[in-house]
Design a protein around this motif. Structure first.
Motif, PDB file in Angstrom:
ATOM      1  N   MET A  34       0.858  -1.184   0.000  1.00 13.93           N
ATOM      2  CA  MET A  34       0.000   0.000   0.000  1.00 13.93           C
ATOM      3  C   MET A  34       0.888   1.226   0.000  1.00 13.93           C
ATOM      4  SD  MET A  34      -2.906  -1.009   2.823  1.00 13.93           S
ATOM      5  CE  MET A  34      -3.828   0.490   2.438  1.00 13.93           C
ATOM      6  N   GLY A  35       0.289   2.368  -0.337  1.00 12.87           N
ATOM      7  CA  GLY A  35       1.100   3.573  -0.352  1.00 12.87           C
ATOM      8  C   GLY A  35       0.298   4.830  -0.151  1.00 12.87           C
ATOM      9  N   TRP A  36       1.027   5.900   0.092  1.00  9.51           N
ATOM     10  CA  TRP A  36       0.459   7.248   0.167  1.00  9.51           C
ATOM     11  C   TRP A  36       0.952   8.033  -1.056  1.00  9.51           C
ATOM     12  CZ3 TRP A  36      -3.143   8.884   3.534  1.00  9.51           C
ATOM     13  CH2 TRP A  36      -3.325   8.169   4.713  1.00  9.51           C
ATOM     14  N   TYR A  37       0.032   8.749  -1.672  1.00  6.68           N
ATOM     15  CA  TYR A  37       0.338   9.626  -2.784  1.00  6.68           C
ATOM     16  C   TYR A  37      -0.183  11.016  -2.446  1.00  6.68           C
ATOM     17  CZ  TYR A  37       1.395   5.533  -5.642  1.00  6.68           C
ATOM     18  OH  TYR A  37       1.958   4.389  -6.136  1.00  6.68           O
ATOM     19  N   ARG A  38       0.302  12.005  -3.162  1.00  7.29           N
ATOM     20  CA  ARG A  38      -0.221  13.347  -2.979  1.00  7.29           C
ATOM     21  C   ARG A  38      -0.286  14.072  -4.306  1.00  7.29           C
ATOM     22  NH1 ARG A  38       4.811  16.183   0.372  1.00  7.29           N
ATOM     23  NH2 ARG A  38       6.275  16.342  -1.385  1.00  7.29           N
ATOM     24  N   GLN A  39      -1.193  15.034  -4.357  1.00  8.94           N
ATOM     25  CA  GLN A  39      -1.342  15.850  -5.559  1.00  8.94           C
ATOM     26  C   GLN A  39      -1.573  17.294  -5.149  1.00  8.94           C
ATOM     27  OE1 GLN A  39      -4.344  14.579  -8.375  1.00  8.94           O
ATOM     28  NE2 GLN A  39      -3.274  15.604 -10.040  1.00  8.94           N
ATOM     29  N   ALA A  40      -0.640  18.133  -5.549  1.00 11.88           N
ATOM     30  CA  ALA A  40      -0.757  19.569  -5.307  1.00 11.88           C
ATOM     31  C   ALA A  40      -1.435  20.216  -6.515  1.00 11.88           C
ATOM     32  CB  ALA A  40       0.627  20.164  -5.084  1.00 11.88           C
ATOM     33  N   PRO A  41      -2.045  21.384  -6.330  1.00 12.71           N
ATOM     34  CA  PRO A  41      -2.714  22.058  -7.446  1.00 12.71           C
ATOM     35  C   PRO A  41      -1.767  22.274  -8.629  1.00 12.71           C
ATOM     36  CG  PRO A  41      -3.284  23.114  -5.380  1.00 12.71           C
ATOM     37  CD  PRO A  41      -2.213  22.112  -5.066  1.00 12.71           C
ATOM     38  N   GLY A  42      -2.205  21.871  -9.802  1.00 13.03           N
ATOM     39  CA  GLY A  42      -1.411  22.067 -10.998  1.00 13.03           C
ATOM     40  C   GLY A  42      -0.267  21.100 -11.182  1.00 13.03           C
ATOM     41  N   LYS A  43      -0.160  20.116 -10.297  1.00 10.92           N
ATOM     42  CA  LYS A  43       0.949  19.163 -10.387  1.00 10.92           C
ATOM     43  C   LYS A  43       0.418  17.741 -10.526  1.00 10.92           C
ATOM     44  CE  LYS A  43       4.373  21.836  -7.826  1.00 10.92           C
ATOM     45  NZ  LYS A  43       5.399  21.790  -6.743  1.00 10.92           N
ATOM     46  N   GLN A  44       1.289  16.863 -10.989  1.00 10.91           N
ATOM     47  CA  GLN A  44       0.919  15.460 -11.114  1.00 10.91           C
ATOM     48  C   GLN A  44       0.917  14.781  -9.743  1.00 10.91           C
ATOM     49  OE1 GLN A  44       3.628  13.708 -14.006  1.00 10.91           O
ATOM     50  NE2 GLN A  44       2.135  14.036 -15.637  1.00 10.91           N
ATOM     51  N   ARG A  45       0.112  13.749  -9.641  1.00 11.98           N
ATOM     52  CA  ARG A  45       0.101  12.963  -8.412  1.00 11.98           C
ATOM     53  C   ARG A  45       1.445  12.250  -8.276  1.00 11.98           C
ATOM     54  NH1 ARG A  45      -5.360   9.715  -7.082  1.00 11.98           N
ATOM     55  NH2 ARG A  45      -6.097  11.816  -7.640  1.00 11.98           N
ATOM     56  N   GLU A  46       1.986  12.235  -7.072  1.00 11.56           N
ATOM     57  CA  GLU A  46       3.307  11.628  -6.860  1.00 11.56           C
ATOM     58  C   GLU A  46       3.285  10.692  -5.663  1.00 11.56           C
ATOM     59  OE1 GLU A  46       6.361  14.451  -5.828  1.00 11.56           O
ATOM     60  OE2 GLU A  46       5.201  15.308  -4.183  1.00 11.56           O
ATOM     61  N   LEU A  47       4.175   9.708  -5.722  1.00  4.83           N
ATOM     62  CA  LEU A  47       4.324   8.790  -4.603  1.00  4.83           C
ATOM     63  C   LEU A  47       5.009   9.494  -3.440  1.00  4.83           C
ATOM     64  CD1 LEU A  47       4.272   5.866  -3.407  1.00  4.83           C
ATOM     65  CD2 LEU A  47       6.579   5.626  -4.354  1.00  4.83           C
ATOM     66  N   VAL A  48       4.424   9.338  -2.258  1.00  2.00           N
ATOM     67  CA  VAL A  48       5.030   9.869  -1.037  1.00  2.00           C
ATOM     68  C   VAL A  48       5.794   8.759  -0.316  1.00  2.00           C
ATOM     69  CG1 VAL A  48       4.598  10.936   1.205  1.00  2.00           C
ATOM     70  CG2 VAL A  48       3.245  11.617  -0.795  1.00  2.00           C
ATOM     71  N   ALA A  49       5.097   7.646  -0.098  1.00  4.26           N
ATOM     72  CA  ALA A  49       5.708   6.527   0.614  1.00  4.26           C
ATOM     73  C   ALA A  49       4.906   5.272   0.344  1.00  4.26           C
ATOM     74  CB  ALA A  49       5.751   6.798   2.120  1.00  4.26           C
ATOM     75  N   ALA A  50       5.578   4.120   0.459  1.00  4.29           N
ATOM     76  CA  ALA A  50       4.913   2.843   0.253  1.00  4.29           C
ATOM     77  C   ALA A  50       5.429   1.841   1.267  1.00  4.29           C
ATOM     78  CB  ALA A  50       5.153   2.337  -1.161  1.00  4.29           C
ATOM     79  N   ILE A  51       4.591   0.831   1.544  1.00  3.54           N
ATOM     80  CA  ILE A  51       4.962  -0.197   2.519  1.00  3.54           C
ATOM     81  C   ILE A  51       4.400  -1.535   2.069  1.00  3.54           C
ATOM     82  CG2 ILE A  51       2.944   0.314   3.980  1.00  3.54           C
ATOM     83  CD1 ILE A  51       4.783  -0.296   6.416  1.00  3.54           C
TER      84      ILE A  51
END
Length: 112
Positions: A34-51
């Protein structure tokens, strides 16, 4: 059907901390990664962390040393402890399973 519900987002000052939670509707022992992703305004979704199910972790370069991912199999919940938060960490944070099931997201805003 697997469902994910994130919580714990909010407004925090730079340098502060937050802990995000991702509650899973099934036993997470059955989910290999599983993982955490994030998406800031105007940016692509990116991987934050996975386990993985055996506890192996990986982190995005921008959060290494500041964020910690963990999972509690007994509670069917994944966590993201975020310390030393910066304004550039502002984004909607999503949890995701290896089978591409996504949560609805939780907003994190880092601002003074």
């Amino acid at each position: 059907q697997v469902q994910l519900v994130e919580s714990g987002g909010g407004l925090v000052q730079p340098g502060g901390s937050l802990r995000l939670s991702c509650a899973v509707s099934v036993s997470i022992v059955s989910i290999s990664a599983m993982g955490w992703y994030r998406q800031a305004p105007g940016k692509q979704r990116e991987l934050v962390a996975a386990i993985t199910v055996d506890g192996t972790t990986k982190y995005g370069d921008s959060v290494k040393g500041r964020f910690t991912i963990s999972r509690d199999n007994a509670k069917n919940t994944m966590y993201l402890q975020m310390n030393s938060l910066k304004p550039e960490d502002t984004a909607v944070y999503y949890c995701k399973t290896i089978d591409s099931v996504w949560g609805q997201g939780t907003q994190v805003t880092v601002s003074s």
